[in-house]
Scaffold this motif. Sequence first.
Motif, PDB file in Angstrom:
ATOM      1  N   ARG A 218     -11.381  -0.832   6.287  1.00 41.72           N
ATOM      2  CA  ARG A 218     -11.503   0.591   6.614  1.00 41.72           C
ATOM      3  C   ARG A 218     -10.157   1.152   7.074  1.00 41.72           C
ATOM      4  O   ARG A 218      -9.239   0.395   7.419  1.00 41.72           O
ATOM      5  CB  ARG A 218     -12.552   0.779   7.703  1.00 41.72           C
ATOM      6  CG  ARG A 218     -13.943   0.231   7.357  1.00 41.72           C
ATOM      7  CD  ARG A 218     -14.943   0.616   8.433  1.00 41.72           C
ATOM      8  NE  ARG A 218     -16.271   0.080   8.180  1.00 41.72           N
ATOM      9  CZ  ARG A 218     -16.848  -0.892   8.878  1.00 41.72           C
ATOM     10  NH1 ARG A 218     -16.177  -1.457   9.893  1.00 41.72           N
ATOM     11  NH2 ARG A 218     -18.064  -1.320   8.593  1.00 41.72           N
ATOM     12  N   PRO A 219     -10.014   2.481   7.110  1.00 39.47           N
ATOM     13  CA  PRO A 219      -8.736   3.086   7.550  1.00 39.47           C
ATOM     14  C   PRO A 219      -8.306   2.684   8.959  1.00 39.47           C
ATOM     15  O   PRO A 219      -7.109   2.656   9.252  1.00 39.47           O
ATOM     16  CB  PRO A 219      -9.016   4.586   7.451  1.00 39.47           C
ATOM     17  CG  PRO A 219     -10.066   4.711   6.401  1.00 39.47           C
ATOM     18  CD  PRO A 219     -10.935   3.501   6.569  1.00 39.47           C
ATOM     19  N   ASP A 220      -9.274   2.368   9.837  1.00 37.97           N
ATOM     20  CA  ASP A 220      -8.908   1.963  11.200  1.00 37.97           C
ATOM     21  C   ASP A 220      -8.639   0.457  11.299  1.00 37.97           C
ATOM     22  O   ASP A 220      -8.544  -0.087  12.404  1.00 37.97           O
ATOM     23  CB  ASP A 220      -9.999   2.369  12.185  1.00 37.97           C
ATOM     24  CG  ASP A 220     -11.341   1.692  11.902  1.00 37.97           C
ATOM     25  OD1 ASP A 220     -11.437   0.945  10.897  1.00 37.97           O
ATOM     26  OD2 ASP A 220     -12.287   1.903  12.683  1.00 37.97           O
TER      27      ASP A 220
ATOM     28  N   ARG B   4       0.867  -1.171   0.000  1.00 39.11           N
ATOM     29  CA  ARG B   4       0.000   0.000   0.000  1.00 39.11           C
ATOM     30  C   ARG B   4       0.907   1.225   0.000  1.00 39.11           C
ATOM     31  O   ARG B   4       2.119   1.107   0.221  1.00 39.11           O
ATOM     32  CB  ARG B   4      -0.875  -0.003   1.259  1.00 39.11           C
ATOM     33  CG  ARG B   4      -0.058   0.008   2.552  1.00 39.11           C
ATOM     34  CD  ARG B   4      -0.894   0.128   3.798  1.00 39.11           C
ATOM     35  NE  ARG B   4      -0.081   0.034   5.010  1.00 39.11           N
ATOM     36  CZ  ARG B   4       0.588   1.050   5.562  1.00 39.11           C
ATOM     37  NH1 ARG B   4       0.543   2.270   5.002  1.00 39.11           N
ATOM     38  NH2 ARG B   4       1.317   0.876   6.651  1.00 39.11           N
TER      39      ARG B   4
ATOM     40  N   TRP C 188       0.138  -4.176   4.222  1.00 43.22           N
ATOM     41  CA  TRP C 188      -0.870  -4.746   5.112  1.00 43.22           C
ATOM     42  C   TRP C 188      -0.645  -6.250   5.172  1.00 43.22           C
ATOM     43  O   TRP C 188      -0.396  -6.892   4.139  1.00 43.22           O
ATOM     44  CB  TRP C 188      -2.282  -4.475   4.610  1.00 43.22           C
ATOM     45  CG  TRP C 188      -2.767  -3.076   4.861  1.00 43.22           C
ATOM     46  CD1 TRP C 188      -2.602  -2.329   5.990  1.00 43.22           C
ATOM     47  CD2 TRP C 188      -3.513  -2.260   3.951  1.00 43.22           C
ATOM     48  NE1 TRP C 188      -3.194  -1.094   5.848  1.00 43.22           N
ATOM     49  CE2 TRP C 188      -3.759  -1.025   4.609  1.00 43.22           C
ATOM     50  CE3 TRP C 188      -3.992  -2.441   2.654  1.00 43.22           C
ATOM     51  CZ2 TRP C 188      -4.471   0.013   4.009  1.00 43.22           C
ATOM     52  CZ3 TRP C 188      -4.693  -1.420   2.046  1.00 43.22           C
ATOM     53  CH2 TRP C 188      -4.930  -0.208   2.731  1.00 43.22           C
TER      54      TRP C 188
ATOM     55  N   PRO D 179      -9.058  -1.195  -0.860  1.00 48.14           N
ATOM     56  CA  PRO D 179      -8.664  -2.066   0.246  1.00 48.14           C
ATOM     57  C   PRO D 179      -9.800  -3.021   0.607  1.00 48.14           C
ATOM     58  O   PRO D 179     -10.873  -2.587   1.047  1.00 48.14           O
ATOM     59  CB  PRO D 179      -8.381  -1.081   1.390  1.00 48.14           C
ATOM     60  CG  PRO D 179      -8.247   0.258   0.742  1.00 48.14           C
ATOM     61  CD  PRO D 179      -9.129   0.219  -0.453  1.00 48.14           C
TER      62      PRO D 179
ATOM     63  N   ALA E 180      -0.716  -3.236   9.934  1.00 46.34           N
ATOM     64  CA  ALA E 180      -0.176  -2.245   9.017  1.00 46.34           C
ATOM     65  C   ALA E 180       1.304  -2.058   9.325  1.00 46.34           C
ATOM     66  O   ALA E 180       1.682  -1.765  10.463  1.00 46.34           O
ATOM     67  CB  ALA E 180      -0.919  -0.920   9.159  1.00 46.34           C
TER      68      ALA E 180
ATOM     69  N   ASP F  65      -6.240  -1.613  -3.666  1.00 50.59           N
ATOM     70  CA  ASP F  65      -6.977  -0.591  -4.401  1.00 50.59           C
ATOM     71  C   ASP F  65      -8.127  -1.238  -5.153  1.00 50.59           C
ATOM     72  O   ASP F  65      -7.943  -1.732  -6.271  1.00 50.59           O
ATOM     73  CB  ASP F  65      -6.045   0.128  -5.372  1.00 50.59           C
ATOM     74  CG  ASP F  65      -6.729   1.298  -6.070  1.00 50.59           C
ATOM     75  OD1 ASP F  65      -7.784   1.759  -5.568  1.00 50.59           O
ATOM     76  OD2 ASP F  65      -6.230   1.733  -7.121  1.00 50.59           O
TER      77      ASP F  65
END
Length: 366
Positions: free
Chosen positions: A251-253, A189, A194, A238, A211, A236
Motif C-alpha cells: 500500500r502507499p503507506d 519505482r 523500494w 506494487p 522507500a 507495477d
Amino acid sequence: MGRVRLTGRLVGDFSYATTGSARGRVLSARGLSAVRHESGVLAELDLDDVPPPPLRPSIVPATISAYGRRLWVADHELPQVVRLDDNGGLTEFVLPGRIYPDPSGHPWRVHADAEGCWVAGWDGVYRCADSGNVRRLGDRSVGISTTLDRMLLTCTGGKDRTLLGLWHPDGSHTDIDAPAGQVMAVTNRPGGFWVLVRRWTGLPRTGFVVAVDLDGALTIGPEIEDLDNDVVFTADPPQLFDLRGIIRALRPDLTVGEPVPGPLSGFRGGTADGWVWIMHHDRERALFDNRRYWHLTLVDPSTQDILTRVEVHTPDPDVTVDAEGTVWVTDAALAPAYSPSGTLPPPLHVADLLDNARTQRQTRQG
C-alpha cells in the motif's frame, strides 16, 4: 574399457541415489538387470587415473542486462563483462577486480543503460562506459542492487546497520544509513526505490519496506509479519511475491495487504522489465529422470498469468528483456525464453562469439 564419462545415479560407497558424474579409467564393467524399473552398469573405476578436465570456456554467462538491443553479460567467476551489440559487434571489458573460483552465487550484477553499464558485486562498484573504459568507483561489498534513470542503488546489509548507496555515472555517490537487517529484495519505482529489509532475529521473521527517494530521503514502513527467505518485489503493481506461493499488495503507506494465493511456488526468482520469473522443480518429472535441469516460469504480475515455462540447466540463472521484448536467460548460452511475436531468435553462444572476436583482433594486430 578406458577413459569414459558415466552419468546418472551413483550407488555405492558415496551414498544412495546420488545424481552426478564420475571420471576415471574403467577397469571392468557388466550390465545389471532392471531393479525398480532401472537398468544400470556395475563398473569398477580407477579414480586415480583421471584425464584432465575440459578447458573452461572463455566466458561462462552468469548475469545479464539489456538496454535497447544491446546485451551486457558478466562471467560466473572472472572479473569480465562482454557487451553484445545488435550489429554483431562485441566489446570485452576486464574489471580491475578479483577472481572468485566456483562461487556460491553471482559475484557481480550488471545494469545496462543508455551510456554504459553498472557492475555491482562482492568486490565493489564499477562503471563500464560505451567507449570501452572501465572505472572502479568503490570497494564496498554489494549484496543487492538496481537502477533507475542511470542512477545505481546498492544495498549492503549488516548486523548494526544497512548501508544504502546512490551512485551517479560521474562516480559521485551518497551513502544512506537505514535500520539494520538483511536486504531481501529491491525494485525501482517512480522517483526512487523500494527496499525490503528482514530483521536478523525473531521467529517468524519480520521486516519492513524502506522507500528511498532519488535525493536520498528515506521513509521507513511499519512492521511486516512472517517474511519468507525468498521474496520478489514488483513495482507495477506494487506487491511482494513470496516464493512460498503467496502475494501481498504493498500500500502507499508501506503496509501490506492480506496474503492471497500466487500462481506457483519456487526456490528463486526475480524481475525483468516488469515480468516476474520464478525458478522451481519440474512437478511432472519422472522418478528416474536423471537429467540435471529446472523450470523457469515467466509470470505477468498484473494478471498472474503464466507467459511461458522453459527448461534451464542451472538453478541460479539471470533474466533480462531487450527492446524487442525478447526474454533472455543465462544458461550454457544466452537462451531466448519468450518473445511477443511468438518467434524466438537463436541462442547466443557468448564464448564462441568472444573467441571469434579475440581471433579477429589478433589477426588485425598481427
